[in-house]
Design a protein around this motif. Structure first.
Motif, PDB file in Angstrom:
ATOM      1  N   THR A 318       0.493  -1.323  -0.247  1.00  0.00           N
ATOM      2  CA  THR A 318      -0.002   0.016  -0.140  1.00  0.00           C
ATOM      3  C   THR A 318       1.282   1.602  -0.008  1.00  0.00           C
ATOM      4  OG1 THR A 318      -1.881  -1.159   1.207  1.00  0.00           O
ATOM      5  CG2 THR A 318      -1.796   1.111   1.060  1.00  0.00           C
ATOM      6  N   ILE A 319       2.437   1.200   0.736  1.00  0.00           N
ATOM      7  CA  ILE A 319       3.080   2.348   1.010  1.00  0.00           C
ATOM      8  C   ILE A 319       3.486   2.461  -0.815  1.00  0.00           C
ATOM      9  CG2 ILE A 319       5.008   3.740   1.896  1.00  0.00           C
ATOM     10  CD1 ILE A 319       2.776   2.998   3.794  1.00  0.00           C
ATOM     11  N   LEU A 320       3.562   1.457  -1.215  1.00  0.00           N
ATOM     12  CA  LEU A 320       4.800   1.552  -1.999  1.00  0.00           C
ATOM     13  C   LEU A 320       3.396   1.704  -3.515  1.00  0.00           C
ATOM     14  CD1 LEU A 320       7.336   0.659  -3.920  1.00  0.00           C
ATOM     15  CD2 LEU A 320       5.357  -1.494  -4.481  1.00  0.00           C
ATOM     16  N   THR A 321       2.335   1.378  -3.560  1.00  0.00           N
ATOM     17  CA  THR A 321       0.991   1.926  -4.580  1.00  0.00           C
ATOM     18  C   THR A 321       1.217   3.521  -4.143  1.00  0.00           C
ATOM     19  OG1 THR A 321      -0.041  -0.222  -4.264  1.00  0.00           O
ATOM     20  CG2 THR A 321      -1.146   1.803  -5.046  1.00  0.00           C
ATOM     21  N   LEU A 322       1.458   3.698  -2.838  1.00  0.00           N
ATOM     22  CA  LEU A 322       0.621   5.376  -2.309  1.00  0.00           C
ATOM     23  C   LEU A 322       1.619   6.177  -3.202  1.00  0.00           C
ATOM     24  CD1 LEU A 322      -1.078   7.558  -1.309  1.00  0.00           C
ATOM     25  CD2 LEU A 322       0.782   7.426   0.931  1.00  0.00           C
ATOM     26  N   PHE A 323       3.299   6.077  -3.034  1.00  0.00           N
ATOM     27  CA  PHE A 323       4.153   6.692  -3.622  1.00  0.00           C
ATOM     28  C   PHE A 323       4.414   6.450  -5.318  1.00  0.00           C
ATOM     29  CE2 PHE A 323       5.173   7.428   1.131  1.00  0.00           C
ATOM     30  CZ  PHE A 323       6.353   8.285   0.970  1.00  0.00           C
ATOM     31  N   LEU A 324       3.502   5.521  -6.183  1.00  0.00           N
ATOM     32  CA  LEU A 324       4.463   5.115  -7.395  1.00  0.00           C
ATOM     33  C   LEU A 324       2.983   6.083  -7.846  1.00  0.00           C
ATOM     34  CD1 LEU A 324       4.693   1.636  -8.184  1.00  0.00           C
ATOM     35  CD2 LEU A 324       6.361   3.295  -8.062  1.00  0.00           C
ATOM     36  N   GLY A 325       1.807   6.327  -7.603  1.00  0.00           N
ATOM     37  CA  GLY A 325       0.953   6.947  -7.666  1.00  0.00           C
ATOM     38  C   GLY A 325       0.732   8.708  -7.558  1.00  0.00           C
ATOM     39  N   GLU A 326       1.962   9.114  -6.608  1.00  0.00           N
ATOM     40  CA  GLU A 326       1.979  10.032  -6.819  1.00  0.00           C
ATOM     41  C   GLU A 326       3.047  10.578  -7.810  1.00  0.00           C
ATOM     42  OE1 GLU A 326       3.362  12.228  -3.221  1.00  0.00           O
ATOM     43  OE2 GLU A 326       1.714  10.720  -1.986  1.00  0.00           O
ATOM     44  N   ALA A 327       3.802   9.660  -8.017  1.00  0.00           N
ATOM     45  CA  ALA A 327       4.448  10.098  -9.187  1.00  0.00           C
ATOM     46  C   ALA A 327       3.744  10.072 -10.708  1.00  0.00           C
ATOM     47  CB  ALA A 327       5.435   8.680  -9.229  1.00  0.00           C
ATOM     48  N   VAL A 328       2.635   8.979 -10.631  1.00  0.00           N
ATOM     49  CA  VAL A 328       2.701   8.490 -11.907  1.00  0.00           C
ATOM     50  C   VAL A 328       1.528   9.758 -11.765  1.00  0.00           C
ATOM     51  CG1 VAL A 328       0.902   7.343 -12.725  1.00  0.00           C
ATOM     52  CG2 VAL A 328       2.242   6.802 -12.153  1.00  0.00           C
ATOM     53  N   VAL A 329       0.850  10.442 -11.227  1.00  0.00           N
ATOM     54  CA  VAL A 329      -0.425  11.212 -11.316  1.00  0.00           C
ATOM     55  C   VAL A 329       0.700  12.816 -11.543  1.00  0.00           C
ATOM     56  CG1 VAL A 329      -2.061  12.867  -9.897  1.00  0.00           C
ATOM     57  CG2 VAL A 329      -2.030  10.733  -9.594  1.00  0.00           C
ATOM     58  N   LEU A 330       2.166  13.081 -10.895  1.00  0.00           N
ATOM     59  CA  LEU A 330       2.632  13.922 -11.085  1.00  0.00           C
ATOM     60  C   LEU A 330       2.260  14.187 -12.821  1.00  0.00           C
ATOM     61  CD1 LEU A 330       4.047  16.666 -10.089  1.00  0.00           C
ATOM     62  CD2 LEU A 330       5.673  15.620  -8.882  1.00  0.00           C
ATOM     63  N   ALA A 331       3.457  13.119 -13.051  1.00  0.00           N
ATOM     64  CA  ALA A 331       4.286  13.101 -14.483  1.00  0.00           C
ATOM     65  C   ALA A 331       2.444  12.889 -15.661  1.00  0.00           C
ATOM     66  CB  ALA A 331       4.513  12.128 -14.651  1.00  0.00           C
ATOM     67  N   GLY A 332       1.216  12.000 -15.533  1.00  0.00           N
ATOM     68  CA  GLY A 332       0.401  12.761 -15.707  1.00  0.00           C
ATOM     69  C   GLY A 332      -0.753  13.733 -16.350  1.00  0.00           C
ATOM     70  N   ILE A 333      -0.481  15.159 -15.369  1.00  0.00           N
ATOM     71  CA  ILE A 333      -1.061  15.964 -14.953  1.00  0.00           C
ATOM     72  C   ILE A 333       0.444  16.941 -16.092  1.00  0.00           C
ATOM     73  CG2 ILE A 333      -1.349  17.961 -14.192  1.00  0.00           C
ATOM     74  CD1 ILE A 333      -2.477  16.318 -11.588  1.00  0.00           C
ATOM     75  N   GLY A 334       1.298  16.853 -15.889  1.00  0.00           N
ATOM     76  CA  GLY A 334       2.054  17.518 -16.066  1.00  0.00           C
ATOM     77  C   GLY A 334       2.015  17.518 -18.337  1.00  0.00           C
ATOM     78  N   GLY A 335       1.780  15.961 -18.329  1.00  0.00           N
ATOM     79  CA  GLY A 335       2.291  15.458 -19.949  1.00  0.00           C
ATOM     80  C   GLY A 335       0.988  15.397 -20.117  1.00  0.00           C
ATOM     81  N   LEU A 336      -0.342  16.106 -19.719  1.00  0.00           N
ATOM     82  CA  LEU A 336      -1.394  15.908 -20.384  1.00  0.00           C
ATOM     83  C   LEU A 336      -0.803  17.838 -20.419  1.00  0.00           C
ATOM     84  CD1 LEU A 336      -4.045  15.657 -21.283  1.00  0.00           C
ATOM     85  CD2 LEU A 336      -4.971  16.515 -18.921  1.00  0.00           C
ATOM     86  N   LEU A 337      -0.878  18.827 -19.667  1.00  0.00           N
ATOM     87  CA  LEU A 337      -0.602  20.424 -20.235  1.00  0.00           C
ATOM     88  C   LEU A 337       0.005  20.521 -20.996  1.00  0.00           C
ATOM     89  CD1 LEU A 337      -0.595  21.292 -16.286  1.00  0.00           C
ATOM     90  CD2 LEU A 337      -2.104  21.182 -18.102  1.00  0.00           C
TER      91      LEU A 337
END
Length: 399
Positions: A318-337
């Protein structure tokens, strides 16, 4: 933990440090925008060049003197190879599935009329040239199908050349002097524009035998052949090649189909598009480094939070998924913009510089967004694993 809860926690963690998250988003966004802008320019150039060739038809075969390859230089350059002749063109016209044939020579010469002089391109062509290259006469008629040995001194003017020499006056029936010979104007071509730097509207078209005399040539520079649209290009090209070998005794010529030329151009321009996209991808790597940095800092700052989650029974996964999720969301939003910014800049460039062809290849855009997400996932692995391996007691002790 449900994926919605993980996403909610990831967004809250990112909004807690807005400036830091924005700068990381900016790094990814700039990379994606650069990729989209550069590939849009490359794809626009790709489509422009292919359209330039396609406007003259796709069922065209060109024969040039000189063999292209290890034993010969580029076609058209002076060589010891036997020259192409008008007899070769006449023989090609008798092949099955062949519809039109036009032999040609080209060069520059002075064209004089009405007391005006203009140095321009003068093309010696066959009477079927307009059918071969899908060109049309606007006023009058094209060169008549005279016998090669007795071709009359007629000329067809490009639209621009006509305006330069005669202005708004009627040019049909008027005389123009090309070199030392006088020609009678029998037609004015429709505007065609430029083709790879040559202005087809600023040209004069005369019978090929007259062009050979003008440029003091014993042979022609090219023979163009069109074939039935339902015929296979490779089969017609093989027939052309066999006939030319029988006539010349050896393969001292080059046969190029329109499909070959378009395929070669498509490959070259495809590589160019990929190359300029790869240059923009360097910025993506910089953005990936930014994600690693910000996630490493986040793990250090939130050590106590991680220890509390573990103490309350949260699994390491769960901890691993939480931090990976933050990195993916950060990259996904930046990529979309970045995707939106890159596509917008490409359209702006097209509006501000109409001469530059721009076309956004959406397959590259979607691929760039996918790369941004994968990059965020890869960049977040090390910080996430570090967070997942923290000992609960040691983590709580840091508070």
């Amino acid at each position: 933990m449900r994926w919605r809860d993980s996403l909610h926690l990831a967004l809250r963690a990112l909004t807690a440090h807005r400036l830091r998250s924005f700068l990381t988003l900016l790094g990814i966004g700039v990379g994606i925008a650069a990729v989209i802008l550069l590939t849009s320019i490359g794809e626009g150039l790709h489509r422009f060049v292919l359209a330039e060739f396609s406007q003259f038809g796709t069922n065209v075969i060109n024969i040039h003197p000189g063999r292209q390859g290890a034993r010969g230089g580029p076609p058209g350059l002076p060589s010891t190879a036997r020259e192409l002749t008008l007899d070769d063109a006449a023989a090609l016209a008798r092949l099955p599935r062949v519809r039109h044939v036009s032999a040609s020579v080209s060069g520059n010469a002075e064209v004089r009329a009405q007391g005006r002089v203009r140095r321009t391109t003068v093309l010696g062509v066959g009477p079927q040239m307009q059918e071969v290259y899908s060109m049309r006469v606007r006023i009058g008629s094209f060169l008549p199908p005279d016998e090669a040995a007795s071709a009359r001194a007629f000329v067809v003017l490009g639209a621009k050349l006509k305006r330069e020499l005669f202005g708004a006056a009627n040019a049909l029936g008027e005389r123009v002097q090309i070199g030392a010979e006088r020609f009678r104007v029998v037609g004015i071509m429709e505007e065609k524009g430029q083709f790879l730097g040559m202005d087809l509207d600023d040209a004069a078209y005369i019978p090929v035998v007259r062009g050979m005399a003008l440029y003091k040539r014993d042979g022609v520079m090219e023979i163009a052949v069109t074939y039935d649209p339902d015929a296979v290009a490779a089969g017609v090209a093989a027939s052309v090649k066999a006939l030319m070998i029988a006539r010349h005794g050896r393969e001292d010529f080059t046969v190029l189909t329109q499909e070959d030329m378009l395929a070669t151009l498509s490959n070259i321009l495809g590589i160019l598009t990929a190359a300029v996209g790869a240059l923009g991808a360097i910025s993506l790597l910089v953005g990936g480094v930014g994600i690693v940095t910000i996630m490493s800092i986040a793990v250090t700052e939130r050590t106590g939070e991680i220890g509390l989650l573990v103490a309350l029974g949260a699994r390491r996964r769960t901890i691993l998924t939480l931090f990976l999720g933050e990195a993916v969301v950060l990259a996904g939003i930046g990529g979309l913009l970045g995707l939106l910014a890159g596509a917008g800049l490409a359209q702006l460039v097209g509006l501000l510089v109409p001469a530059m062809p721009v076309a956004t290849p959406w397959q590259y855009a979607l691929a760039a967004e996918a790369v941004a997400v994968v990059l965020g996932l890869a960049a977040g692995v090390l910080p996430a694993r570090r967070a997942a391996r923290l000992d609960a007691v040691e983590a709580l002790r840091t508070e």
